[in-house]
Design a protein around this motif. Sequence first.
Motif, short mmCIF file in Angstrom:
data_model
loop_
_atom_site.label_atom_id
_atom_site.label_comp_id
_atom_site.label_asym_id
_atom_site.label_seq_id
_atom_site.Cartn_x
_atom_site.Cartn_y
_atom_site.Cartn_z
N ILE A 157 4.12 18.80 -4.71
CA ILE A 157 4.18 18.92 -3.26
C ILE A 157 3.53 17.74 -2.57
CG2 ILE A 157 2.02 20.21 -2.97
CD1 ILE A 157 5.34 20.84 -1.11
N GLY A 158 2.55 17.13 -3.24
CA GLY A 158 1.88 15.97 -2.66
C GLY A 158 2.79 14.75 -2.57
N GLU A 159 3.83 14.74 -3.38
CA GLU A 159 4.81 13.66 -3.34
C GLU A 159 6.07 14.09 -2.58
OE1 GLU A 159 4.42 10.58 -4.87
OE2 GLU A 159 2.37 11.15 -5.38
N SER A 160 6.49 15.33 -2.79
CA SER A 160 7.77 15.76 -2.24
C SER A 160 7.74 15.99 -0.73
CB SER A 160 8.24 17.04 -2.94
OG SER A 160 7.31 18.10 -2.74
N GLY A 194 18.24 7.06 -4.22
CA GLY A 194 16.89 6.84 -4.74
C GLY A 194 16.01 8.07 -4.75
N VAL A 195 16.33 9.10 -3.96
CA VAL A 195 15.45 10.27 -3.89
C VAL A 195 15.44 11.05 -5.21
CG1 VAL A 195 15.64 10.54 -1.40
CG2 VAL A 195 17.30 11.67 -2.87
N LYS A 196 16.36 10.76 -6.09
CA LYS A 196 16.35 11.47 -7.38
C LYS A 196 15.11 11.14 -8.18
CE LYS A 196 18.95 8.03 -10.12
NZ LYS A 196 18.89 6.97 -9.12
N ASP A 197 14.47 10.00 -7.87
CA ASP A 197 13.28 9.58 -8.60
C ASP A 197 11.99 10.07 -7.98
OD1 ASP A 197 14.76 8.09 -10.53
OD2 ASP A 197 14.99 6.46 -9.09
N VAL A 198 12.08 10.81 -6.86
CA VAL A 198 10.89 11.42 -6.26
C VAL A 198 10.47 12.61 -7.10
CG1 VAL A 198 9.99 12.63 -4.23
CG2 VAL A 198 11.49 10.66 -3.94
N GLU A 199 9.17 12.79 -7.28
CA GLU A 199 8.66 13.93 -8.06
C GLU A 199 8.70 15.18 -7.17
OE1 GLU A 199 4.98 13.28 -10.18
OE2 GLU A 199 5.29 11.11 -10.12
N TRP A 200 9.85 15.84 -7.16
CA TRP A 200 10.03 16.97 -6.26
C TRP A 200 9.19 18.19 -6.67
CZ3 TRP A 200 11.89 16.02 -1.72
CH2 TRP A 200 12.77 14.96 -1.55
N ALA A 226 0.82 -1.22 0.00
CA ALA A 226 0.00 0.00 0.00
C ALA A 226 0.85 1.26 0.00
CB ALA A 226 -0.93 -0.01 1.22
N LEU A 227 2.12 1.14 0.40
CA LEU A 227 2.98 2.32 0.41
C LEU A 227 3.30 2.73 -1.03
CD1 LEU A 227 5.56 1.38 3.20
CD2 LEU A 227 3.60 2.92 3.39
N PRO A 228 3.11 3.99 -1.38
CA PRO A 228 3.47 4.44 -2.73
C PRO A 228 4.98 4.40 -2.93
CG PRO A 228 2.90 6.31 -1.35
CD PRO A 228 2.56 5.08 -0.55
N MET A 229 5.39 4.32 -4.19
CA MET A 229 6.82 4.24 -4.48
C MET A 229 7.58 5.44 -3.93
SD MET A 229 9.32 2.52 -5.59
CE MET A 229 8.52 1.17 -6.45
N THR A 230 6.93 6.59 -3.89
CA THR A 230 7.56 7.79 -3.32
C THR A 230 8.03 7.53 -1.90
OG1 THR A 230 6.36 9.38 -4.68
CG2 THR A 230 7.13 10.15 -2.55
#
Length: 478
Positions: A416-419, A407-413, A156-160
Amino acid sequence: MTTDTTEATADATPPKSPAPKKRGLIDRYFGISVAGSTLPREVRAGLTTFLAMSYIVFVNPDVLSNAIVIPGVDNVFTQLIMTTCMAAAIGSLVMGVIARYPFAQAPGMGLNAFFAFTVVIGMGYTWESALAAVFISGVLFVVLSVVGARRAIVQALPMTLKLAITAGIGAFLAFLGMKNAEIIVADEATFLALGDMRSAPVWLALLGLMLTAVLMKLKVTGAILWGILAATAVAIISGAAVYSGEEGLVPFQGFSDGVVGLPMWPSDLAFQLDFAGLMNGESLVVGMVTVVLTFFVVDFFDATGTLTGLAQRAGYLDEHGNMPRAKTVFSMDGLAAITGAMLGTSTTTAYVESAAGVEEGGRTGMTAVTTGVLFLAAMFFWPLIGAVPSAATAPALILVGALMMGGVKDVEWGDIGESLPAFLTVVAMPFTFSIANGVSLGIISYAVIKLFSGKAKQASWLLYLLAALLLARYIWLS
């Protein structure tokens, strides 16, 4: 003509390919070759993990001995050393042999302090009752793992958040390393401050850090392990004051008790669980449920976050972020907690220092098996472990922490809902000294933003349930 035709036919026959190399029993069982590893590499990774977490052999008894006092017994500390080694050995062995993951287990830091200072000293429970609470929480771990609840939570945890958990563990490891080396120290005015850069632990750690980094850059096999051993050698030869003594840091004191010590059975600690004592004269809800749930909730998210982050770093997660054999690996975490409680120690759980072995190339359960065997050996040679100072293992933690941040380079910075949830997950782990808090804040913030920004369907219903339960935990069980 016949001869020419025969020769032509023979020349046209393709050469036979070499017979495939036979794989040994250990290789086949653990899938070492399939994982792209080798047996020597797995053993070396297990040794690296052991060295990185070997401090627990002395630190855990030091913490628990504040609460476990047995009248008339003057060797409680030695018994706690034996219990710690046995719990770490069994926990690592079941993780390696049954789950076949390269993750070592041992009595958890933080959880042992909660056991000693909060439950026993602060709340007034006996240490036998606290062990019973740990046992019950371990049973809950196993039950939830078998029914698939822990696996469902990870899915259930999102990839972010999964990427952020890995990076957060990296930041936490680096924080631990810098703290152990006294590069950062406590400060009443600013909470944290730069340590004394002239002190021996700082210089030893920085020397080990640079040496290990150069070796890694040159792709030297076993760079992390060589770095630890080299820093230890420098500490011993130079006589630097980097070892913990009764009145502060002291130089290496040698092996006054020899390098071999006969193990002993912790007869005064093992199987001393007191379930009735959990009532402590109060209602069942106030007594047992509060203590058990606190143990359970803290370790549940701490271990789940640790295992997920390590699995991601080791390349176990598939394209959907799912972990193979998830039920088994989570069950082994619960089984380790149960076994540790029966032996007489606080919650045994997956160790974040396993990342050092993963970075050393450990990819299969053989890595954890090696670590487990070394903990068994430590019951005989535990005086040798004292020769490895914290400042020598600190560079490994800092370097591994740096590598896990990738791995944080793949976060959609830009979203704001993801970052923001990712950011809170990463920074909360070192800032609150808790992996569980980082995971919890990430889940809560992710759920709240999605729910109130009209993007509720982008998250699983289970994530919202988790967020609600975690909020309740912070409000009523903090």
